[in-house]
Design an enzyme around this catalytic site. Structure first.
Site, PDB file in Angstrom:
ATOM      1  N   HIS A   1      -3.425  12.176  -2.656  1.00  0.00           N
ATOM      2  CA  HIS A   1      -2.645  11.655  -1.535  1.00  0.00           C
ATOM      3  C   HIS A   1      -1.612  12.723  -1.163  1.00  0.00           C
ATOM      4  CE1 HIS A   1       0.405   9.062   0.414  1.00  0.00           C
ATOM      5  NE2 HIS A   1      -0.531   8.139   0.519  1.00  0.00           N
TER       6      HIS A   1
ATOM      7  N   ASP B   1      -0.371  10.303 -10.812  1.00  0.00           N
ATOM      8  CA  ASP B   1      -0.026   9.441  -9.683  1.00  0.00           C
ATOM      9  C   ASP B   1      -0.718   8.104  -9.924  1.00  0.00           C
ATOM     10  OD1 ASP B   1       0.010   8.017  -7.324  1.00  0.00           O
ATOM     11  OD2 ASP B   1      -0.629   9.677  -6.053  1.00  0.00           O
TER      12      ASP B   1
ATOM     13  N   GLN C   1      -2.309   3.780  -7.343  1.00  0.00           N
ATOM     14  CA  GLN C   1      -3.488   2.930  -7.144  1.00  0.00           C
ATOM     15  C   GLN C   1      -4.089   2.422  -8.455  1.00  0.00           C
ATOM     16  OE1 GLN C   1      -4.271   1.904  -4.205  1.00  0.00           O
ATOM     17  NE2 GLN C   1      -3.114   3.357  -2.959  1.00  0.00           N
TER      18      GLN C   1
ATOM     19  N   LYS D   1       2.842  -1.954  -4.009  1.00  0.00           N
ATOM     20  CA  LYS D   1       1.380  -2.006  -4.148  1.00  0.00           C
ATOM     21  C   LYS D   1       0.959  -2.918  -5.298  1.00  0.00           C
ATOM     22  CE  LYS D   1       0.796   2.747  -2.425  1.00  0.00           C
ATOM     23  NZ  LYS D   1       0.383   2.537  -1.031  1.00  0.00           N
TER      24      LYS D   1
ATOM     25  N   CYS E   1      -3.647   9.458   4.473  1.00  0.00           N
ATOM     26  CA  CYS E   1      -2.741  10.435   3.861  1.00  0.00           C
ATOM     27  C   CYS E   1      -3.477  11.319   2.861  1.00  0.00           C
ATOM     28  CB  CYS E   1      -1.542   9.762   3.187  1.00  0.00           C
ATOM     29  SG  CYS E   1      -0.483   8.900   4.347  1.00  0.00           S
TER      30      CYS E   1
END
Lengths: 427, 148
Positions: free
Chosen positions: A140, A217, A220, A243, A384
Protein backbone atom coordinates in the site's frame (compact mmCIF):
# COMPACT_ATOMS: atom_id res chain seq x y z
CA UNK A 1 -1.98 -13.38 -13.31
CA UNK A 2 -5.70 -13.72 -14.15
CA UNK A 3 -7.40 -16.84 -12.86
CA UNK A 4 -9.07 -19.07 -15.38
CA UNK A 5 -12.82 -19.60 -15.22
CA UNK A 6 -12.86 -23.26 -14.33
CA UNK A 7 -14.86 -23.17 -11.12
CA UNK A 8 -17.40 -25.82 -10.22
CA UNK A 9 -21.08 -24.92 -10.08
CA UNK A 10 -21.86 -22.37 -7.37
CA UNK A 11 -23.74 -24.80 -5.13
CA UNK A 12 -21.03 -27.46 -5.04
CA UNK A 13 -19.40 -26.17 -1.85
CA UNK A 14 -22.50 -25.49 0.21
CA UNK A 15 -21.94 -28.41 2.54
CA UNK A 16 -19.37 -26.36 4.48
CA UNK A 17 -21.27 -23.81 6.54
CA UNK A 18 -19.60 -20.87 8.24
CA UNK A 19 -19.32 -21.44 11.96
CA UNK A 20 -20.24 -17.89 13.00
CA UNK A 21 -23.79 -16.96 14.00
CA UNK A 22 -23.86 -14.22 11.39
CA UNK A 23 -27.54 -13.38 11.91
CA UNK A 24 -26.82 -12.55 15.53
CA UNK A 25 -23.62 -10.68 14.65
CA UNK A 26 -25.45 -8.56 12.07
CA UNK A 27 -27.85 -7.38 14.76
CA UNK A 28 -24.85 -5.99 16.67
CA UNK A 29 -24.21 -3.47 13.85
CA UNK A 30 -26.91 -0.76 13.76
CA UNK A 31 -25.93 0.44 10.27
CA UNK A 32 -26.65 -2.98 8.78
CA UNK A 33 -30.32 -2.50 9.68
CA UNK A 34 -30.52 0.51 7.37
CA UNK A 35 -32.30 0.13 4.06
CA UNK A 36 -31.88 2.39 1.05
CA UNK A 37 -34.73 2.39 -1.47
CA UNK A 38 -36.33 -0.49 0.40
CA UNK A 39 -33.27 -2.70 0.03
CA UNK A 40 -30.69 -3.74 2.62
CA UNK A 41 -27.09 -2.52 2.42
CA UNK A 42 -24.53 -5.01 1.12
CA UNK A 43 -21.32 -3.62 2.56
CA UNK A 44 -18.23 -5.10 0.91
CA UNK A 45 -15.72 -2.24 1.30
CA UNK A 46 -14.27 -3.66 4.51
CA UNK A 47 -10.61 -3.38 3.46
CA UNK A 48 -11.22 0.40 3.34
CA UNK A 49 -13.11 0.65 6.61
CA UNK A 50 -15.42 -1.54 8.65
CA UNK A 51 -18.77 -0.93 10.30
CA UNK A 52 -19.02 -0.43 14.06
CA UNK A 53 -20.88 -2.62 16.53
CA UNK A 54 -23.20 -1.10 19.13
CA UNK A 55 -20.72 -1.87 21.94
CA UNK A 56 -18.04 0.30 20.32
CA UNK A 57 -20.45 3.16 19.67
CA UNK A 58 -21.71 2.90 23.26
CA UNK A 59 -18.19 2.88 24.71
CA UNK A 60 -17.41 6.18 23.00
CA UNK A 61 -20.72 7.74 24.07
CA UNK A 62 -20.21 6.49 27.60
CA UNK A 63 -16.76 8.10 27.78
CA UNK A 64 -18.06 11.49 26.69
CA UNK A 65 -21.18 11.32 28.85
CA UNK A 66 -19.61 9.97 32.02
CA UNK A 67 -15.86 10.45 32.43
CA UNK A 68 -14.45 12.72 29.73
CA UNK A 69 -11.20 14.27 31.00
CA UNK A 70 -7.60 14.51 29.93
CA UNK A 71 -5.35 11.61 30.79
CA UNK A 72 -2.14 11.30 32.82
CA UNK A 73 -2.42 14.62 34.64
CA UNK A 74 -5.63 15.52 36.43
CA UNK A 75 -5.72 14.77 40.16
CA UNK A 76 -9.44 14.18 40.22
CA UNK A 77 -11.80 11.26 39.76
CA UNK A 78 -12.80 11.87 36.13
CA UNK A 79 -9.16 12.07 35.05
CA UNK A 80 -8.34 8.92 36.97
CA UNK A 81 -11.17 7.07 35.25
CA UNK A 82 -10.19 8.39 31.82
CA UNK A 83 -6.56 7.42 32.37
CA UNK A 84 -7.52 3.95 33.59
CA UNK A 85 -9.73 3.39 30.52
CA UNK A 86 -7.13 4.74 28.09
CA UNK A 87 -4.34 2.64 29.59
CA UNK A 88 -6.77 -0.25 29.83
CA UNK A 89 -7.22 -0.04 26.07
CA UNK A 90 -3.46 -0.26 25.72
CA UNK A 91 -3.39 -3.44 27.79
CA UNK A 92 -6.22 -4.89 25.64
CA UNK A 93 -4.18 -4.06 22.55
CA UNK A 94 -1.08 -5.68 24.06
CA UNK A 95 -3.00 -8.87 24.75
CA UNK A 96 -4.62 -8.77 21.29
CA UNK A 97 -1.18 -8.74 19.64
CA UNK A 98 0.49 -10.86 22.34
CA UNK A 99 3.15 -8.20 22.84
CA UNK A 100 5.41 -8.70 25.85
CA UNK A 101 4.66 -5.33 27.45
CA UNK A 102 2.37 -2.30 27.17
CA UNK A 103 5.61 -0.29 26.84
CA UNK A 104 5.69 -1.60 23.28
CA UNK A 105 2.19 -0.34 22.32
CA UNK A 106 2.02 3.19 20.89
CA UNK A 107 -1.32 4.71 19.96
CA UNK A 108 -1.32 6.58 16.65
CA UNK A 109 -3.93 7.89 14.20
CA UNK A 110 -3.73 4.75 12.10
CA UNK A 111 -1.41 2.53 10.08
CA UNK A 112 -0.18 5.45 7.98
CA UNK A 113 0.94 7.43 11.01
CA UNK A 114 2.38 4.28 12.58
CA UNK A 115 4.62 3.63 9.59
CA UNK A 116 5.59 7.28 9.36
CA UNK A 117 6.54 7.17 13.04
CA UNK A 118 8.84 4.25 12.31
CA UNK A 119 10.27 5.99 9.24
CA UNK A 120 10.98 9.26 11.04
CA UNK A 121 11.98 8.15 14.52
CA UNK A 122 13.79 4.90 13.68
CA UNK A 123 14.61 5.49 10.01
CA UNK A 124 16.24 8.87 10.43
CA UNK A 125 18.47 7.52 13.18
CA UNK A 126 19.45 4.19 11.67
CA UNK A 127 19.33 4.45 7.87
CA UNK A 128 22.27 6.06 6.11
CA UNK A 129 23.81 6.45 2.65
CA UNK A 130 24.11 3.19 0.74
CA UNK A 131 21.69 1.30 2.99
CA UNK A 132 18.76 -0.58 1.51
CA UNK A 133 15.12 -0.84 2.49
CA UNK A 134 13.31 -3.84 1.09
CA UNK A 135 9.59 -3.78 0.33
CA UNK A 136 7.32 -5.84 -1.93
CA UNK A 137 5.54 -4.95 -5.14
CA UNK A 138 2.20 -5.31 -3.36
CA UNK A 139 2.64 -2.60 -0.74
CA UNK A 140 0.00 0.00 0.00
CA UNK A 141 1.25 3.54 -0.60
CA UNK A 142 1.43 3.99 3.18
CA UNK A 143 4.20 1.39 3.31
CA UNK A 144 6.01 2.84 0.29
CA UNK A 145 5.94 6.62 0.32
CA UNK A 146 7.41 7.09 3.85
CA UNK A 147 10.36 4.93 2.76
CA UNK A 148 10.72 6.77 -0.55
CA UNK A 149 10.97 10.03 1.39
CA UNK A 150 13.49 8.51 3.82
CA UNK A 151 15.79 6.95 1.19
CA UNK A 152 15.83 10.20 -0.77
CA UNK A 153 16.83 12.13 2.33
CA UNK A 154 19.51 9.58 3.26
CA UNK A 155 20.79 8.60 -0.20
CA UNK A 156 19.73 5.06 0.59
CA UNK A 157 17.94 2.73 -1.83
CA UNK A 158 14.47 1.19 -1.99
CA UNK A 159 14.45 -2.40 -3.29
CA UNK A 160 11.50 -4.55 -4.25
CA UNK A 161 10.68 -8.19 -3.62
CA UNK A 162 8.87 -9.23 -6.84
CA UNK A 163 5.50 -10.94 -6.83
CA UNK A 164 4.68 -14.04 -8.81
CA UNK A 165 1.95 -14.31 -11.43
CA UNK A 166 -0.39 -15.97 -8.92
CA UNK A 167 -0.10 -12.94 -6.62
CA UNK A 168 2.16 -14.59 -4.04
CA UNK A 169 5.73 -13.96 -2.95
CA UNK A 170 8.41 -16.54 -3.69
CA UNK A 171 10.15 -16.91 -0.33
CA UNK A 172 13.49 -17.73 -1.97
CA UNK A 173 13.37 -14.54 -4.03
CA UNK A 174 12.39 -12.58 -0.93
CA UNK A 175 15.32 -13.99 1.02
CA UNK A 176 17.64 -13.41 -1.94
CA UNK A 177 16.65 -9.74 -1.88
CA UNK A 178 18.04 -9.36 1.65
CA UNK A 179 21.67 -8.24 1.61
CA UNK A 180 24.20 -7.01 4.18
CA UNK A 181 23.10 -3.51 3.13
CA UNK A 182 19.47 -4.19 4.06
CA UNK A 183 18.56 -2.17 7.14
CA UNK A 184 14.83 -2.82 7.06
CA UNK A 185 12.37 -5.19 5.46
CA UNK A 186 8.94 -3.48 5.36
CA UNK A 187 6.27 -5.86 4.20
CA UNK A 188 2.54 -6.12 4.26
CA UNK A 189 1.09 -9.07 6.17
CA UNK A 190 -1.95 -9.23 3.86
CA UNK A 191 -2.29 -7.48 0.50
CA UNK A 192 -5.18 -5.00 0.43
CA UNK A 193 -5.68 -5.80 -3.27
CA UNK A 194 -4.79 -9.47 -3.80
CA UNK A 195 -5.62 -10.72 -0.32
CA UNK A 196 -2.35 -12.65 -0.32
CA UNK A 197 -1.15 -13.67 3.15
CA UNK A 198 2.61 -13.23 3.09
CA UNK A 199 5.17 -15.46 4.86
CA UNK A 200 6.30 -12.65 7.15
CA UNK A 201 7.58 -15.02 9.82
CA UNK A 202 10.04 -16.69 7.46
CA UNK A 203 11.06 -13.38 5.91
CA UNK A 204 11.62 -11.93 9.41
CA UNK A 205 13.90 -14.82 10.27
CA UNK A 206 16.05 -14.21 7.18
CA UNK A 207 16.07 -10.45 7.75
CA UNK A 208 17.22 -10.82 11.34
CA UNK A 209 19.99 -13.21 10.28
CA UNK A 210 21.23 -10.44 8.00
CA UNK A 211 21.03 -7.88 10.80
CA UNK A 212 17.98 -6.06 9.41
CA UNK A 213 14.84 -5.10 11.30
CA UNK A 214 11.35 -5.99 10.14
CA UNK A 215 8.21 -3.88 9.89
CA UNK A 216 4.89 -5.59 9.21
CA UNK A 217 1.94 -3.61 7.83
CA UNK A 218 -0.88 -5.35 9.64
CA UNK A 219 -3.74 -3.12 8.48
CA UNK A 220 -5.38 -5.99 6.59
CA UNK A 221 -4.38 -8.86 8.87
CA UNK A 222 -4.99 -7.83 12.48
CA UNK A 223 -8.75 -7.33 11.92
CA UNK A 224 -9.20 -10.72 10.28
CA UNK A 225 -6.94 -13.35 11.85
CA UNK A 226 -5.11 -14.01 15.10
CA UNK A 227 -1.86 -12.04 15.26
CA UNK A 228 1.02 -12.79 17.61
CA UNK A 229 3.82 -10.30 17.16
CA UNK A 230 6.22 -12.49 19.12
CA UNK A 231 5.48 -15.52 16.94
CA UNK A 232 5.86 -13.35 13.83
CA UNK A 233 9.11 -12.11 15.37
CA UNK A 234 8.68 -8.66 13.80
CA UNK A 235 10.19 -5.47 15.22
CA UNK A 236 7.34 -3.18 14.15
CA UNK A 237 3.67 -4.02 13.56
CA UNK A 238 1.20 -1.37 12.42
CA UNK A 239 -2.60 -1.48 12.41
CA UNK A 240 -5.64 0.77 11.98
CA UNK A 241 -8.55 0.65 14.42
CA UNK A 242 -11.22 1.59 11.90
CA UNK A 243 -10.52 -1.51 9.84
CA UNK A 244 -11.37 -3.66 12.87
CA UNK A 245 -14.69 -2.26 14.12
CA UNK A 246 -13.11 0.65 16.02
CA UNK A 247 -13.48 4.35 15.15
CA UNK A 248 -11.38 6.23 12.62
CA UNK A 249 -8.43 8.21 13.95
CA UNK A 250 -6.98 5.52 16.20
CA UNK A 251 -4.24 3.08 15.28
CA UNK A 252 -1.36 1.22 16.83
CA UNK A 253 2.35 0.82 16.35
CA UNK A 254 3.89 -2.11 18.16
CA UNK A 255 7.65 -1.79 18.51
CA UNK A 256 9.84 -4.46 20.07
CA UNK A 257 11.17 -2.95 23.30
CA UNK A 258 14.84 -3.51 22.46
CA UNK A 259 14.31 -1.47 19.26
CA UNK A 260 12.05 1.16 20.82
CA UNK A 261 14.61 1.86 23.54
CA UNK A 262 17.10 2.95 20.88
CA UNK A 263 14.73 5.34 19.10
CA UNK A 264 14.63 9.13 19.43
CA UNK A 265 11.15 10.68 19.77
CA UNK A 266 8.76 11.29 16.87
CA UNK A 267 6.70 14.37 17.77
CA UNK A 268 7.80 16.77 20.48
CA UNK A 269 5.33 18.32 22.91
CA UNK A 270 3.41 17.71 26.07
CA UNK A 271 3.18 14.33 27.78
CA UNK A 272 6.23 12.92 25.95
CA UNK A 273 8.70 14.73 28.20
CA UNK A 274 10.11 14.20 31.68
CA UNK A 275 11.78 17.60 32.20
CA UNK A 276 11.92 20.62 29.93
CA UNK A 277 14.70 23.19 30.30
CA UNK A 278 15.31 26.37 28.33
CA UNK A 279 17.50 24.62 25.79
CA UNK A 280 16.65 20.95 25.97
CA UNK A 281 14.31 18.34 27.37
CA UNK A 282 14.41 14.78 28.64
CA UNK A 283 11.95 12.12 27.61
CA UNK A 284 9.10 10.33 29.30
CA UNK A 285 9.09 6.57 29.78
CA UNK A 286 7.92 4.14 27.10
CA UNK A 287 5.50 4.22 25.44
CA UNK A 288 4.50 7.81 26.32
CA UNK A 289 7.75 9.18 24.89
CA UNK A 290 6.13 8.50 21.51
CA UNK A 291 2.70 9.98 22.26
CA UNK A 292 3.08 13.76 22.26
CA UNK A 293 0.08 15.91 23.08
CA UNK A 294 -3.36 14.95 24.27
CA UNK A 295 -4.06 11.56 22.70
CA UNK A 296 -7.26 10.36 21.02
CA UNK A 297 -8.67 9.11 24.30
CA UNK A 298 -12.24 8.32 23.27
CA UNK A 299 -11.26 6.39 20.17
CA UNK A 300 -8.55 4.43 21.98
CA UNK A 301 -11.29 3.37 24.40
CA UNK A 302 -13.40 2.55 21.34
CA UNK A 303 -10.55 0.40 20.04
CA UNK A 304 -10.46 -1.42 23.36
CA UNK A 305 -14.19 -2.12 23.02
CA UNK A 306 -13.66 -3.36 19.45
CA UNK A 307 -10.92 -5.72 20.64
CA UNK A 308 -13.27 -7.04 23.34
CA UNK A 309 -15.95 -7.56 20.71
CA UNK A 310 -13.69 -9.34 18.20
CA UNK A 311 -11.98 -11.55 20.77
CA UNK A 312 -15.39 -12.41 22.23
CA UNK A 313 -16.35 -13.83 18.84
CA UNK A 314 -12.89 -15.25 18.22
CA UNK A 315 -10.37 -14.32 15.55
CA UNK A 316 -10.01 -17.98 14.54
CA UNK A 317 -13.73 -18.21 13.85
CA UNK A 318 -13.68 -14.91 11.92
CA UNK A 319 -10.77 -16.17 9.84
CA UNK A 320 -12.57 -19.43 9.01
CA UNK A 321 -15.76 -17.55 8.12
CA UNK A 322 -13.85 -15.31 5.72
CA UNK A 323 -12.06 -18.24 4.11
CA UNK A 324 -15.45 -19.84 3.42
CA UNK A 325 -16.87 -16.62 2.00
CA UNK A 326 -13.76 -16.04 -0.12
CA UNK A 327 -13.94 -19.57 -1.47
CA UNK A 328 -17.62 -19.02 -2.32
CA UNK A 329 -16.90 -15.63 -3.93
CA UNK A 330 -14.09 -17.05 -6.07
CA UNK A 331 -16.37 -19.86 -7.21
CA UNK A 332 -19.31 -17.60 -8.01
CA UNK A 333 -17.24 -14.88 -9.68
CA UNK A 334 -15.10 -17.20 -11.77
CA UNK A 335 -18.28 -18.82 -13.12
CA UNK A 336 -19.34 -15.48 -14.63
CA UNK A 337 -18.03 -15.11 -18.18
CA UNK A 338 -15.64 -12.17 -18.72
CA UNK A 339 -14.73 -11.92 -15.02
CA UNK A 340 -10.98 -11.81 -14.34
CA UNK A 341 -9.90 -12.51 -10.77
CA UNK A 342 -6.54 -11.51 -9.29
CA UNK A 343 -4.55 -13.14 -6.51
CA UNK A 344 -4.04 -16.68 -5.24
CA UNK A 345 -6.70 -19.21 -6.19
CA UNK A 346 -6.56 -21.09 -2.88
CA UNK A 347 -8.74 -19.26 -0.33
CA UNK A 348 -6.48 -20.48 2.50
CA UNK A 349 -3.56 -18.55 1.02
CA UNK A 350 -5.49 -15.31 1.14
CA UNK A 351 -7.60 -13.14 3.37
CA UNK A 352 -11.15 -12.11 2.53
CA UNK A 353 -10.21 -9.67 -0.22
CA UNK A 354 -11.16 -10.35 -3.84
CA UNK A 355 -10.11 -8.04 -6.68
CA UNK A 356 -11.52 -8.47 -10.16
CA UNK A 357 -12.39 -6.91 -13.47
CA UNK A 358 -15.33 -7.55 -15.76
CA UNK A 359 -14.62 -7.39 -19.50
CA UNK A 360 -14.05 -3.80 -20.59
CA UNK A 361 -16.33 -2.37 -17.91
CA UNK A 362 -14.26 0.08 -15.92
CA UNK A 363 -14.37 -0.64 -12.15
CA UNK A 364 -15.86 2.80 -11.45
CA UNK A 365 -18.77 2.02 -13.73
CA UNK A 366 -19.17 -1.38 -12.13
CA UNK A 367 -19.17 0.14 -8.63
CA UNK A 368 -21.78 2.73 -9.61
CA UNK A 369 -24.04 0.09 -11.17
CA UNK A 370 -23.93 -2.48 -8.34
CA UNK A 371 -24.59 0.31 -5.84
CA UNK A 372 -27.44 1.86 -7.82
CA UNK A 373 -29.13 -1.46 -8.50
CA UNK A 374 -28.55 -3.44 -5.30
CA UNK A 375 -26.89 -1.20 -2.64
CA UNK A 376 -23.68 -3.20 -3.02
CA UNK A 377 -20.74 -1.14 -1.75
CA UNK A 378 -17.46 -2.16 -3.40
CA UNK A 379 -14.25 -0.29 -4.01
CA UNK A 380 -13.01 0.65 -7.48
CA UNK A 381 -9.66 2.14 -8.37
CA UNK A 382 -5.98 1.60 -7.68
CA UNK A 383 -6.50 0.90 -3.96
CA UNK A 384 -3.48 3.05 -3.03
CA UNK A 385 -1.25 0.44 -4.67
CA UNK A 386 -0.21 1.95 -8.00
CA UNK A 387 3.04 -0.04 -8.36
CA UNK A 388 0.97 -3.22 -7.95
CA UNK A 389 -1.54 -2.03 -10.56
CA UNK A 390 1.38 -1.54 -12.95
CA UNK A 391 2.66 -5.02 -12.12
CA UNK A 392 -0.82 -6.45 -12.84
CA UNK A 393 -0.92 -4.27 -15.97
CA UNK A 394 -4.35 -2.89 -15.13
CA UNK A 395 -5.27 0.75 -14.46
CA UNK A 396 -7.71 -0.26 -11.74
CA UNK A 397 -9.67 -3.14 -10.25
CA UNK A 398 -12.96 -3.63 -8.47
CA UNK A 399 -12.57 -5.04 -4.97
CA UNK A 400 -14.88 -6.82 -2.56
CA UNK A 401 -13.69 -7.47 0.98
CA UNK A 402 -15.48 -9.53 3.59
CA UNK A 403 -15.86 -9.33 7.34
CA UNK A 404 -17.59 -11.19 10.10
CA UNK A 405 -21.04 -9.75 9.24
CA UNK A 406 -20.98 -10.67 5.53
CA UNK A 407 -22.92 -13.61 4.14
CA UNK A 408 -23.16 -15.72 1.02
CA UNK A 409 -26.25 -13.66 0.17
CA UNK A 410 -23.94 -10.62 -0.01
CA UNK A 411 -21.77 -12.43 -2.55
CA UNK A 412 -24.92 -13.40 -4.49
CA UNK A 413 -25.98 -9.73 -4.62
CA UNK A 414 -22.56 -8.76 -5.93
CA UNK A 415 -22.73 -11.40 -8.65
CA UNK A 416 -26.25 -10.32 -9.58
CA UNK A 417 -25.05 -6.72 -9.83
CA UNK A 418 -22.18 -7.77 -12.08
CA UNK A 419 -24.60 -9.60 -14.37
CA UNK A 420 -26.74 -6.44 -14.61
CA UNK A 421 -23.67 -4.32 -15.35
CA UNK A 422 -22.76 -6.71 -18.15
CA UNK A 423 -26.22 -6.22 -19.63
CA UNK A 424 -25.85 -2.43 -19.58
CA UNK A 425 -22.40 -2.58 -21.17
CA UNK A 426 -23.36 -5.45 -23.51
CA UNK A 427 -20.37 -7.51 -22.32
CA UNK B 1 -32.82 10.16 -14.08
CA UNK B 2 -30.90 7.42 -12.29
CA UNK B 3 -28.74 4.76 -13.87
CA UNK B 4 -30.54 4.90 -17.21
CA UNK B 5 -29.69 8.61 -17.45
CA UNK B 6 -26.04 7.87 -16.72
CA UNK B 7 -25.36 5.00 -19.08
CA UNK B 8 -27.10 6.18 -22.22
CA UNK B 9 -26.37 4.54 -25.55
CA UNK B 10 -24.43 7.56 -26.75
CA UNK B 11 -22.08 7.44 -23.72
CA UNK B 12 -21.38 3.76 -24.20
CA UNK B 13 -20.77 4.35 -27.90
CA UNK B 14 -18.17 7.05 -27.20
CA UNK B 15 -16.60 4.78 -24.53
CA UNK B 16 -16.28 1.80 -26.82
CA UNK B 17 -15.37 3.83 -29.91
CA UNK B 18 -13.67 7.01 -28.73
CA UNK B 19 -13.37 9.72 -31.39
CA UNK B 20 -10.08 11.48 -32.08
CA UNK B 21 -7.99 9.06 -30.12
CA UNK B 22 -4.25 8.91 -30.66
CA UNK B 23 -1.25 11.24 -30.84
CA UNK B 24 -0.66 14.42 -32.82
CA UNK B 25 2.73 15.16 -34.36
CA UNK B 26 4.34 18.37 -33.11
CA UNK B 27 1.42 19.42 -30.93
CA UNK B 28 1.11 23.00 -29.70
CA UNK B 29 -0.72 21.76 -26.61
CA UNK B 30 0.56 18.60 -24.94
CA UNK B 31 -0.73 17.99 -21.43
CA UNK B 32 -1.04 14.98 -19.13
CA UNK B 33 -3.39 15.03 -16.16
CA UNK B 34 -4.70 12.41 -13.79
CA UNK B 35 -7.24 12.12 -11.05
CA UNK B 36 -5.15 11.04 -8.05
CA UNK B 37 -8.15 9.61 -6.21
CA UNK B 38 -9.30 7.17 -8.85
CA UNK B 39 -6.31 6.91 -11.18
CA UNK B 40 -8.06 8.13 -14.33
CA UNK B 41 -5.58 9.59 -16.82
CA UNK B 42 -5.78 11.80 -19.88
CA UNK B 43 -3.11 12.85 -22.33
CA UNK B 44 -4.52 15.70 -24.39
CA UNK B 45 -2.85 17.15 -27.48
CA UNK B 46 -3.90 19.93 -29.85
CA UNK B 47 -2.73 21.92 -32.84
CA UNK B 48 -3.35 25.64 -32.82
CA UNK B 49 -3.69 28.18 -35.57
CA UNK B 50 -3.83 31.47 -33.70
CA UNK B 51 -6.90 31.19 -31.51
CA UNK B 52 -8.23 28.20 -33.40
CA UNK B 53 -7.89 24.59 -32.19
CA UNK B 54 -7.35 23.00 -35.60
CA UNK B 55 -6.86 19.48 -34.24
CA UNK B 56 -7.57 17.95 -30.81
CA UNK B 57 -6.80 14.37 -29.87
CA UNK B 58 -6.44 12.39 -26.66
CA UNK B 59 -5.27 9.18 -25.07
CA UNK B 60 -6.69 8.13 -21.75
CA UNK B 61 -7.39 5.47 -19.18
CA UNK B 62 -10.60 5.67 -17.30
CA UNK B 63 -14.23 4.84 -16.87
CA UNK B 64 -16.95 5.21 -19.49
CA UNK B 65 -17.88 8.67 -18.24
CA UNK B 66 -14.35 10.09 -18.40
CA UNK B 67 -13.53 8.54 -21.79
CA UNK B 68 -16.89 9.47 -23.33
CA UNK B 69 -16.61 13.02 -22.02
CA UNK B 70 -13.10 13.38 -23.49
CA UNK B 71 -14.23 11.91 -26.81
CA UNK B 72 -17.21 14.27 -27.04
CA UNK B 73 -15.02 17.19 -26.05
CA UNK B 74 -12.63 16.64 -28.94
CA UNK B 75 -15.59 16.60 -31.31
CA UNK B 76 -17.19 19.83 -30.13
CA UNK B 77 -14.04 21.95 -29.85
CA UNK B 78 -12.13 20.72 -32.89
CA UNK B 79 -11.96 23.46 -35.51
CA UNK B 80 -13.20 26.08 -33.07
CA UNK B 81 -11.71 28.97 -31.11
CA UNK B 82 -10.48 29.24 -27.51
CA UNK B 83 -13.59 31.24 -26.79
CA UNK B 84 -15.83 28.46 -28.05
CA UNK B 85 -13.92 25.95 -25.92
CA UNK B 86 -14.32 28.08 -22.79
CA UNK B 87 -18.03 28.36 -23.43
CA UNK B 88 -18.28 24.57 -23.39
CA UNK B 89 -16.03 24.25 -20.33
CA UNK B 90 -18.37 26.58 -18.44
CA UNK B 91 -21.43 24.87 -19.88
CA UNK B 92 -20.34 21.36 -18.89
CA UNK B 93 -19.29 22.46 -15.42
CA UNK B 94 -22.71 24.09 -14.91
CA UNK B 95 -24.38 20.93 -16.23
CA UNK B 96 -22.64 18.89 -13.52
CA UNK B 97 -24.42 21.05 -10.95
CA UNK B 98 -27.74 20.54 -12.65
CA UNK B 99 -27.74 24.01 -14.23
CA UNK B 100 -28.47 24.70 -17.89
CA UNK B 101 -26.21 27.25 -19.51
CA UNK B 102 -26.43 25.84 -23.01
CA UNK B 103 -29.28 24.59 -25.17
CA UNK B 104 -29.60 20.96 -26.19
CA UNK B 105 -28.93 22.00 -29.78
CA UNK B 106 -25.63 23.54 -28.75
CA UNK B 107 -24.74 20.53 -26.60
CA UNK B 108 -25.41 17.84 -29.20
CA UNK B 109 -24.10 14.49 -27.92
CA UNK B 110 -22.92 16.27 -24.76
CA UNK B 111 -26.51 16.41 -23.59
CA UNK B 112 -26.09 12.77 -22.57
CA UNK B 113 -23.72 13.87 -19.77
CA UNK B 114 -26.57 15.61 -17.93
CA UNK B 115 -27.31 12.36 -16.10
CA UNK B 116 -23.93 12.53 -14.32
CA UNK B 117 -25.27 15.32 -12.07
CA UNK B 118 -27.30 12.67 -10.24
CA UNK B 119 -24.07 10.85 -9.27
CA UNK B 120 -21.86 13.32 -7.35
CA UNK B 121 -19.05 10.78 -7.04
CA UNK B 122 -18.80 10.61 -10.83
CA UNK B 123 -18.74 14.33 -11.60
CA UNK B 124 -14.95 14.37 -11.40
CA UNK B 125 -14.86 11.66 -14.08
CA UNK B 126 -16.91 13.78 -16.49
CA UNK B 127 -14.87 16.91 -15.78
CA UNK B 128 -11.33 15.50 -16.08
CA UNK B 129 -10.99 16.20 -19.83
CA UNK B 130 -12.54 19.65 -19.49
CA UNK B 131 -10.44 20.83 -16.55
CA UNK B 132 -7.37 19.52 -18.40
CA UNK B 133 -8.30 21.52 -21.50
CA UNK B 134 -8.98 24.60 -19.36
CA UNK B 135 -5.58 24.30 -17.69
CA UNK B 136 -3.85 23.90 -21.04
CA UNK B 137 -5.58 26.93 -22.52
CA UNK B 138 -4.88 29.07 -19.45
CA UNK B 139 -1.23 28.01 -19.40
CA UNK B 140 -1.01 28.82 -23.10
CA UNK B 141 -2.52 32.21 -22.52
CA UNK B 142 -0.29 33.09 -19.56
CA UNK B 143 2.97 31.57 -20.75
CA UNK B 144 2.71 31.69 -24.49
CA UNK B 145 5.04 28.72 -24.33
CA UNK B 146 4.42 25.12 -25.23
CA UNK B 147 2.48 23.40 -22.47
CA UNK B 148 3.99 20.09 -21.46
Amino acid sequence: MPLKSTAPAPDAHRAARPSLDVDRIRRDFPILLREIGGKRIVYLDNPATTQKPRTVIDAIIHFYEHYNANVHRGAYKLAEEATAAYEGAREKTRAFLNAASTEEIIFTRGTTESINLAAYAWGRAYVSAGDEILVTEMEHHSNLVPWQILVKEKQAALKYIPIEDDGTIDLQKAVAGISPKTRLVAITHVSNVLGTVNPVCEIAKAAHSAGAVVLVDGAQSAPHMPVDVRALDCDFFALSGHKMCAPTGIGVLYVRKSVLETMPPFHGGGDMIRQVYRDHATWNDLPWKFEAGTPNIADAIGLGAAIDYLTGIGLDAIREHEIELTRYAIQRLSAVPSVTLYGPRDARLRAGVVSFNVGDIHPHDLATIVDSKLNVAIRAGHHCAQPLMNRLNVPATARAGFYLYNTEADVDSLVEGIVQAKEIFKV
Amino acid sequence: MGLEGLYQEIILDHYKNPRNRGPIENPDIDIFESNPLCGDEIHLQAKLDGQKLTDVRFEGKGCSISIASASMMTEVIRGHSHEHAHKFIDGVRAMMHGEEKMSNEELGDMEALKGVADFPARVKCALLAWTTLEKALNDKLSGGKKVT
